[in-house]
Design a protein around this motif. Sequence first.
Motif, PDB file in Angstrom:
ATOM      1  N   VAL A 121      -9.128  -5.311   9.019  1.00 30.01           N
ATOM      2  CA  VAL A 121      -8.428  -5.095   7.609  1.00 30.01           C
ATOM      3  C   VAL A 121      -7.133  -5.527   7.845  1.00 30.01           C
ATOM      4  CG1 VAL A 121      -7.642  -2.785   8.255  1.00 30.01           C
ATOM      5  CG2 VAL A 121      -7.554  -3.378   5.916  1.00 30.01           C
ATOM      6  N   GLN A 122      -6.440  -6.238   6.785  1.00 26.47           N
ATOM      7  CA  GLN A 122      -4.909  -6.519   6.723  1.00 26.47           C
ATOM      8  C   GLN A 122      -4.391  -6.138   5.657  1.00 26.47           C
ATOM      9  OE1 GLN A 122      -5.314 -10.811   7.051  1.00 26.47           O
ATOM     10  NE2 GLN A 122      -4.546 -10.554   9.018  1.00 26.47           N
ATOM     11  N   SER A 123      -3.386  -5.199   5.555  1.00 23.71           N
ATOM     12  CA  SER A 123      -2.921  -4.730   4.399  1.00 23.71           C
ATOM     13  C   SER A 123      -1.466  -4.408   4.301  1.00 23.71           C
ATOM     14  CB  SER A 123      -3.489  -3.127   4.085  1.00 23.71           C
ATOM     15  OG  SER A 123      -3.453  -2.662   2.881  1.00 23.71           O
ATOM     16  N   GLN A 124      -0.805  -4.308   3.150  1.00 22.66           N
ATOM     17  CA  GLN A 124       0.487  -3.928   2.920  1.00 22.66           C
ATOM     18  C   GLN A 124       0.819  -3.202   1.726  1.00 22.66           C
ATOM     19  OE1 GLN A 124       2.765  -7.796   2.920  1.00 22.66           O
ATOM     20  NE2 GLN A 124       4.865  -6.696   2.734  1.00 22.66           N
ATOM     21  N   VAL A 125       1.391  -1.936   2.165  1.00 23.14           N
ATOM     22  CA  VAL A 125       1.738  -0.922   1.208  1.00 23.14           C
ATOM     23  C   VAL A 125       2.187  -1.455  -0.177  1.00 23.14           C
ATOM     24  CG1 VAL A 125       2.936   1.138   0.385  1.00 23.14           C
ATOM     25  CG2 VAL A 125       1.983   0.880   2.846  1.00 23.14           C
ATOM     26  N   GLY A 126       1.557  -1.107  -1.492  1.00 26.39           N
ATOM     27  CA  GLY A 126       2.129  -1.640  -2.809  1.00 26.39           C
ATOM     28  C   GLY A 126       1.452  -3.150  -2.957  1.00 26.39           C
ATOM     29  N   ILE A 127       1.000  -3.758  -2.259  1.00 28.33           N
ATOM     30  CA  ILE A 127       0.704  -5.269  -2.079  1.00 28.33           C
ATOM     31  C   ILE A 127      -0.766  -5.378  -2.428  1.00 28.33           C
ATOM     32  CG2 ILE A 127       0.633  -7.712  -1.317  1.00 28.33           C
ATOM     33  CD1 ILE A 127       3.448  -6.492  -2.089  1.00 28.33           C
ATOM     34  N   GLY A 128      -1.574  -4.822  -1.429  1.00 27.67           N
ATOM     35  CA  GLY A 128      -3.187  -4.776  -1.485  1.00 27.67           C
ATOM     36  C   GLY A 128      -3.627  -4.832  -0.156  1.00 27.67           C
ATOM     37  N   SER A 129      -4.871  -5.240  -0.056  1.00 26.41           N
ATOM     38  CA  SER A 129      -5.701  -5.146   1.171  1.00 26.41           C
ATOM     39  C   SER A 129      -6.591  -6.108   1.201  1.00 26.41           C
ATOM     40  CB  SER A 129      -6.258  -3.664   1.512  1.00 26.41           C
ATOM     41  OG  SER A 129      -5.293  -2.728   1.480  1.00 26.41           O
ATOM     42  N   THR A 130      -6.959  -6.642   2.495  1.00 26.09           N
ATOM     43  CA  THR A 130      -8.141  -7.678   2.677  1.00 26.09           C
ATOM     44  C   THR A 130      -9.122  -7.044   3.928  1.00 26.09           C
ATOM     45  OG1 THR A 130      -7.059  -9.667   2.050  1.00 26.09           O
ATOM     46  CG2 THR A 130      -8.911  -9.741   3.135  1.00 26.09           C
TER      47      THR A 130
END
Length: 283
Positions: A121-130
Motif C-alpha cells: 500500500v502507498q497512502s497519504q492522509v487526506g489524499i488517498g491510497s493505492t
Amino acid sequence: FSVEPGVPDFLVGDPMRLSQVLVNLLSNAVKFTGHGMVTLTVDHGAGLIKTSPSPASDHQEIWLQFAVKDTGIGLSQQQCDNLFQAFSQADSSTSRKYGGTGLGLSIAQRLVGLMGGRIQVQSQVGIGSTFSFSARCYRSTHSVPAAHTPQTTLLPTSISSNNMPGLVLLVEDNSYNQTLARIILQHADFTVHIAENGAQALEMLTKNQYQLVLMDVHMPVMDGYTATRAIRAQTQYANLPVIALTAHVTADFHQECLDAGMNDFVTKPIDARTLLEKVREWV
C-alpha cells in the motif's frame, strides 16, 4: 477500471481467490472515499512473462499486476506499516464511522501469497491510497473454446442435500461476506435477510420471526456486541440463537462473545461446511 494492452483475455488461475481480494480492496476503497473516484487497473508484469514449470506443460507463466487507487481519507505511515497484521485496524474502535479494514486485509495478504504474489500500500492522509498486488497466472498455448464455462461446486453434496428450512438474519457490513453466506444458506433452503449494522438488525427483529442471527462483530453505527446485548435485554429473544462471525481465534475474544450474550461463533474466511454445521446445531 482499465485493463492495459497486452493482458490476455483468457488465463488459467484462481478466480475465487482473485475475486475475494479484489472485492475486499474495492469495498474498502468505496467505503473510505467520500468524493473523487476509485480506479482499478490491471496490467501484466513487464518482463515477467516466461515459460516455466506449471500445472500443464503447454502453459506459459504470466504475472498480473492489480492496483486499486482511491481519493479517500488516506492512511498515515504508521497505519500503513501495521495494516496487514492480523487483527490490526486503521481505527481500532469496534463501533466506528466506516467499519473495518485490517482484518480483511490480513486475509487478502494470505490469499495473494497463495497466488505467489505480494500486496502493498502507498497512502497519504487526506489524499488517498493505492493498494497493489501481483498474482501468478498461466496462459495456455491452446485456443480457448468460446463457450468455455468453468464449473464450481460450492457445497459438498452431503450437506447441500439436507433441507433445513428457516428464516435467518445475517448482520454483516461486508458485501462479499453477505453474498457468500447468503449463497451457502440459500443452498440449504434457508431464507436470508441482511442487515448492515446492529441498529438495522434490531429494527428488523421487530418485524420478522427469525430462527437464528448471524452477527458480525465489527460494524459501523452499532457493533455486534452492543446489538447482542440489546437483543438479550428483551425477554422475547431470550432463546434466539446468536452466532458471531469473526476472524479472531483467541480464547479471550471468544469469551467476550459469550459474555455479550452470543451462543457460538463461526470464523472467517467463511467455510461452507462449518457454517452449516453450526446453523444446524442451533436451529
